[in-house]
Design an enzyme around this catalytic site. Structure first.
Site, PDB file in Angstrom:
ATOM      1  N   SER A 107      -6.851   3.988  -6.349  1.00  0.00           N
ATOM      2  CA  SER A 107      -6.925   2.789  -5.502  1.00  0.00           C
ATOM      3  C   SER A 107      -6.062   3.056  -4.270  1.00  0.00           C
ATOM      4  O   SER A 107      -5.279   4.014  -4.244  1.00  0.00           O
ATOM      5  CB  SER A 107      -6.365   1.564  -6.238  1.00  0.00           C
ATOM      6  OG  SER A 107      -4.949   1.669  -6.338  1.00  0.00           O
ATOM      7  N   LYS A 160       1.357   5.596  -3.196  1.00  0.00           N
ATOM      8  CA  LYS A 160       2.374   6.264  -4.038  1.00  0.00           C
ATOM      9  C   LYS A 160       2.231   7.780  -3.943  1.00  0.00           C
ATOM     10  O   LYS A 160       3.210   8.506  -4.041  1.00  0.00           O
ATOM     11  CB  LYS A 160       2.229   5.818  -5.492  1.00  0.00           C
ATOM     12  CG  LYS A 160       2.500   4.340  -5.705  1.00  0.00           C
ATOM     13  CD  LYS A 160       3.975   4.033  -5.573  1.00  0.00           C
ATOM     14  CE  LYS A 160       4.263   2.594  -5.950  1.00  0.00           C
ATOM     15  NZ  LYS A 160       5.666   2.236  -5.827  1.00  0.00           N
ATOM     16  N   TYR A 185      -3.558   1.318  -3.360  1.00  0.00           N
ATOM     17  CA  TYR A 185      -2.169   1.210  -3.826  1.00  0.00           C
ATOM     18  C   TYR A 185      -1.678   2.555  -4.381  1.00  0.00           C
ATOM     19  O   TYR A 185      -0.612   3.050  -4.006  1.00  0.00           O
ATOM     20  CB  TYR A 185      -2.050   0.111  -4.893  1.00  0.00           C
ATOM     21  CG  TYR A 185      -0.892   0.337  -5.834  1.00  0.00           C
ATOM     22  CD1 TYR A 185       0.419   0.242  -5.378  1.00  0.00           C
ATOM     23  CD2 TYR A 185      -1.107   0.683  -7.169  1.00  0.00           C
ATOM     24  CE1 TYR A 185       1.491   0.483  -6.242  1.00  0.00           C
ATOM     25  CE2 TYR A 185      -0.058   0.917  -8.026  1.00  0.00           C
ATOM     26  CZ  TYR A 185       1.238   0.822  -7.556  1.00  0.00           C
ATOM     27  OH  TYR A 185       2.288   1.064  -8.401  1.00  0.00           O
ATOM     28  N   HIS A 186      -2.468   3.168  -5.271  1.00  0.00           N
ATOM     29  CA  HIS A 186      -2.040   4.447  -5.842  1.00  0.00           C
ATOM     30  C   HIS A 186      -1.976   5.537  -4.767  1.00  0.00           C
ATOM     31  O   HIS A 186      -1.142   6.438  -4.830  1.00  0.00           O
ATOM     32  CB  HIS A 186      -2.993   4.866  -6.978  1.00  0.00           C
ATOM     33  CG  HIS A 186      -2.905   3.980  -8.185  1.00  0.00           C
ATOM     34  ND1 HIS A 186      -3.836   3.018  -8.471  1.00  0.00           N
ATOM     35  CD2 HIS A 186      -1.968   3.902  -9.154  1.00  0.00           C
ATOM     36  CE1 HIS A 186      -3.482   2.389  -9.582  1.00  0.00           C
ATOM     37  NE2 HIS A 186      -2.356   2.897 -10.011  1.00  0.00           N
ATOM     38  N   THR A 229       4.279   5.776  -9.788  1.00  0.00           N
ATOM     39  CA  THR A 229       3.373   5.364 -10.863  1.00  0.00           C
ATOM     40  C   THR A 229       2.673   6.562 -11.508  1.00  0.00           C
ATOM     41  O   THR A 229       2.400   7.569 -10.846  1.00  0.00           O
ATOM     42  CB  THR A 229       2.302   4.392 -10.329  1.00  0.00           C
ATOM     43  OG1 THR A 229       1.247   4.291 -11.293  1.00  0.00           O
ATOM     44  CG2 THR A 229       1.683   4.868  -9.030  1.00  0.00           C
TER      45      THR A 229
HETATM   46  P1  NAD Z   1       6.681  -6.878  -7.704  1.00  0.00           P
HETATM   47  O1  NAD Z   1       5.604  -7.140  -6.717  1.00  0.00           O
HETATM   48  O2  NAD Z   1       6.964  -7.898  -8.741  1.00  0.00           O
HETATM   49  O3  NAD Z   1       8.055  -6.584  -6.921  1.00  0.00           O
HETATM   50  C1  NAD Z   1       8.128  -5.921  -5.675  1.00  0.00           C
HETATM   51  C2  NAD Z   1       9.163  -6.646  -4.830  1.00  0.00           C
HETATM   52  O4  NAD Z   1       9.285  -5.983  -3.569  1.00  0.00           O
HETATM   53  C3  NAD Z   1       8.762  -8.094  -4.542  1.00  0.00           C
HETATM   54  O5  NAD Z   1       9.832  -8.968  -4.860  1.00  0.00           O
HETATM   55  C4  NAD Z   1       8.448  -8.098  -3.041  1.00  0.00           C
HETATM   56  O6  NAD Z   1       8.766  -9.335  -2.440  1.00  0.00           O
HETATM   57  C5  NAD Z   1       9.313  -6.953  -2.536  1.00  0.00           C
HETATM   58  N1  NAD Z   1       8.773  -6.315  -1.315  1.00  0.00           N
HETATM   59  C6  NAD Z   1       7.513  -5.840  -1.105  1.00  0.00           C
HETATM   60  N2  NAD Z   1       7.402  -5.362   0.147  1.00  0.00           N
HETATM   61  C7  NAD Z   1       8.624  -5.515   0.742  1.00  0.00           C
HETATM   62  C8  NAD Z   1       9.126  -5.234   2.038  1.00  0.00           C
HETATM   63  N3  NAD Z   1       8.356  -4.695   2.995  1.00  0.00           N
HETATM   64  N4  NAD Z   1      10.431  -5.515   2.303  1.00  0.00           N
HETATM   65  C9  NAD Z   1      11.230  -6.074   1.355  1.00  0.00           C
HETATM   66  N5  NAD Z   1      10.797  -6.392   0.119  1.00  0.00           N
HETATM   67  C10 NAD Z   1       9.506  -6.116  -0.189  1.00  0.00           C
HETATM   68  O7  NAD Z   1       6.360  -5.462  -8.375  1.00  0.00           O
HETATM   69  P2  NAD Z   1       6.987  -4.811  -9.704  1.00  0.00           P
HETATM   70  O8  NAD Z   1       6.029  -4.969 -10.809  1.00  0.00           O
HETATM   71  O9  NAD Z   1       8.401  -5.248  -9.855  1.00  0.00           O
HETATM   72  O10 NAD Z   1       6.968  -3.291  -9.278  1.00  0.00           O
HETATM   73  C11 NAD Z   1       8.105  -2.698  -8.640  1.00  0.00           C
HETATM   74  C12 NAD Z   1       7.820  -1.235  -8.345  1.00  0.00           C
HETATM   75  O11 NAD Z   1       7.519  -0.570  -9.574  1.00  0.00           O
HETATM   76  C13 NAD Z   1       6.609  -1.069  -7.439  1.00  0.00           C
HETATM   77  O12 NAD Z   1       6.880  -0.105  -6.455  1.00  0.00           O
HETATM   78  C14 NAD Z   1       5.519  -0.622  -8.367  1.00  0.00           C
HETATM   79  O13 NAD Z   1       4.624   0.224  -7.728  1.00  0.00           O
HETATM   80  C15 NAD Z   1       6.289   0.101  -9.465  1.00  0.00           C
HETATM   81  N6  NAD Z   1       5.525   0.051 -10.731  1.00  0.00           N
HETATM   82  C16 NAD Z   1       5.295  -1.145 -11.375  1.00  0.00           C
HETATM   83  C17 NAD Z   1       4.537  -1.174 -12.555  1.00  0.00           C
HETATM   84  C18 NAD Z   1       4.238  -2.455 -13.294  1.00  0.00           C
HETATM   85  O14 NAD Z   1       3.526  -2.391 -14.316  1.00  0.00           O
HETATM   86  N7  NAD Z   1       4.748  -3.586 -12.857  1.00  0.00           N
HETATM   87  C19 NAD Z   1       4.023   0.022 -13.072  1.00  0.00           C
HETATM   88  C20 NAD Z   1       4.281   1.225 -12.397  1.00  0.00           C
HETATM   89  C21 NAD Z   1       5.035   1.220 -11.229  1.00  0.00           C
END
Ligand code: NAD
Length: 398
Positions: free
Chosen positions: A188, A194, A190-191, A146
């Protein structure tokens, strides 16, 4: 064409990415423990768009594309043996890793949620790295990180792609050039995970020669991609709740149901954005351009544009006629910042990003409007507090 595992392939970014890679002809397997669906149940909210279950999603993709996606329900953070056995059997050439708890407010709810986020994200990433080494698999790992790891200092500097070139003073006036990871300033827990992921990657790339790309992604907006539009059972998530709903989705939903757009603090926070269609394009470009073995981790900024939150609210208000309301900010963050970001690598790979001003009405607003009957007003307020003395959600002024 490659064998690709998408970890977290049931999620908002992972699902459309799995479809895109499958449409390109790759053999795609999804691993997900479906924890995101359980978190919806925990929070008492659901995606505005109705999400099919995994067998329904996979059957719909087969129907419209003729292609097969495989799926395994594995918790990558706590079932190392299951993950290892799956990777040994499938022998992926690429692993795309989305499988982390990704909501900053959720990670700040209380001690239990902080601990869950650290445990899930750090263990999951480390299990994956250890398994690749143990199996001697030369797979290219593409991880979703991120923009938030850089912090938001806002002094006008252009954020580089992951590394900072510095020179350090040595004896006798000698200066030693070094390229170091950009100092992280997570906002946070979360961050923070990362930021810690970055150290794990640096170690495993150096120590074991793993080939790793870390994508520092901005806030994703939009819902549908070319592939998720092909069938109602392929539709992507639209989260608008106080924990998982990103700022633009929250504004759009508020506009559609006639609620004022709630801007936290002064709205002077500037953030980076990217459309979901460009997320999947960027991941596909990253998959096609792996680092060489022995090279340092490739870090790419996956962003299209930056906006101040208050400008974003104005843009949505202009488009929809909604009102804007300023509320206390539950987060501990600078009230105002500027943000300049280099996205040179993706630009040089040919990315022509979709911009908010051009595409806002066309797609996202339409989704918010089409499913407004499923909207739950109780889901919107942010309830997580960053520190004990902030109170979110108090309306201050129009
Ligand atoms: P999301 O929560 O919709 O998807 C994450 C998926 O991972 C979920 O389906 C969850 O069930 C699965 N998961 C989590 N922990 C797990 C585990 N221990 N074993 C197996 N599966 C697991 O999130 P997203 O929005 O699709 O984000 C995906 C990635 O992209 C994340 O790592 C997030 O940090 C990064 N990201 C997202 C955004 C955004 O705006 N959505 C922005 C920057 C970075």
């Amino acid at each position: 064409m490659a064998r690709i595992v998408v970890l977290g392939g049931d999620g908002f970014c992972g699902w459309p990415t799995a479809l895109k890679l499958s449409a390109e002809g790759h053999q795609v397997a999804i691993i997900d423990n479906l924890s995101r669906r359980r978190i919806d149940a925990e929070l008492g909210v659901e995606s505005l768009t109705p999400i099919a279950d995994m067998p329904g999603r996979i059957a719909a993709w087969k129907r419209v594309s003729g292609r097969t996606l495989s799926f395994a329900n594995i918790d990558i953070a706590h079932d190392y043996d299951g993950l290892r056995a799956y990777l040994a059997d499938f022998a992926p050439q690429t692993v795309v890793h989305f499988a982390e708890q990704r909501a900053a407010p959720y990670s700040m709810r209380d001690a239990a949620h902080k601990r869950y986020t650290v445990d899930n994200n750090i263990n999951g990433t480390h299990n994956l790295l250890a398994a690749l080494v143990e199996l001697d698999l030369d797979a290219h790992l593409v991880h979703l990180g991120t923009m938030g790891v850089y912090g938001y200092d806002g002094d006008g500097l252009e954020l580089p792609e992951g590394y900072l070139d510095v020179s350090v003073a040595g004896p006798n006036g000698t200066r030693y050039p070094r390229s170091i990871l950009y100092p992280t300033q997570p906002g946070s827990v979360y961050h923070l995970t990362k930021s810690l992921d970055q150290l794990l990657f640096q170690f495993y790339a150096r120590n074991d020669g793993l080939r790793i790309t870390d994508l520092h992604q901005g806030i994703v907006w939009g819902t549908q991609t070319e592939e998720t539009r092909l069938d109602p059972a392929l539709i992507n998530r639209f989260d608008y709740d106080g924990d998982y709903g990103t700022v633009l989705n929250r504004f759009l939903m508020q506009a559609v149901v006639g609620h004022p757009l709630t801007v936290h603090g002064t709205g002077g926070q500037t953030r980076a954005f990217i459309n979901i269609q460009d997320t999947v394009r960027c991941v596909s470009l990253a998959v096609a351009n792996p680092p060489a073995r022995g090279e340092r981790v490739h870090i790419l900024n996956q962003v299209a544009e930056t906006h101040r939150v208050s400008d974003l609210a104005e843009l949505v208000a202009e488009t929809t006629g909604a009102e804007v309301a300023f509320v206390d900010n539950p987060r501990k963050e600078a009230a105002e910042n500027t943000l300049r970001v280099s996205n040179q690598t993706f630009r040089s790979l040919g990315l022509e990003p979709i911009l908010l001003r051009d595409a806002l009405l066309a797609e996202t607003l339409e989704i918010a409007d089409r499913y407004k009957d499923r909207y739950d007003v109780r889901a919107i307020p942010a309830t997580a507090l960053w520190t004990r003395n902030t109170r979110p959600g108090t309306l201050k002024s129009r």
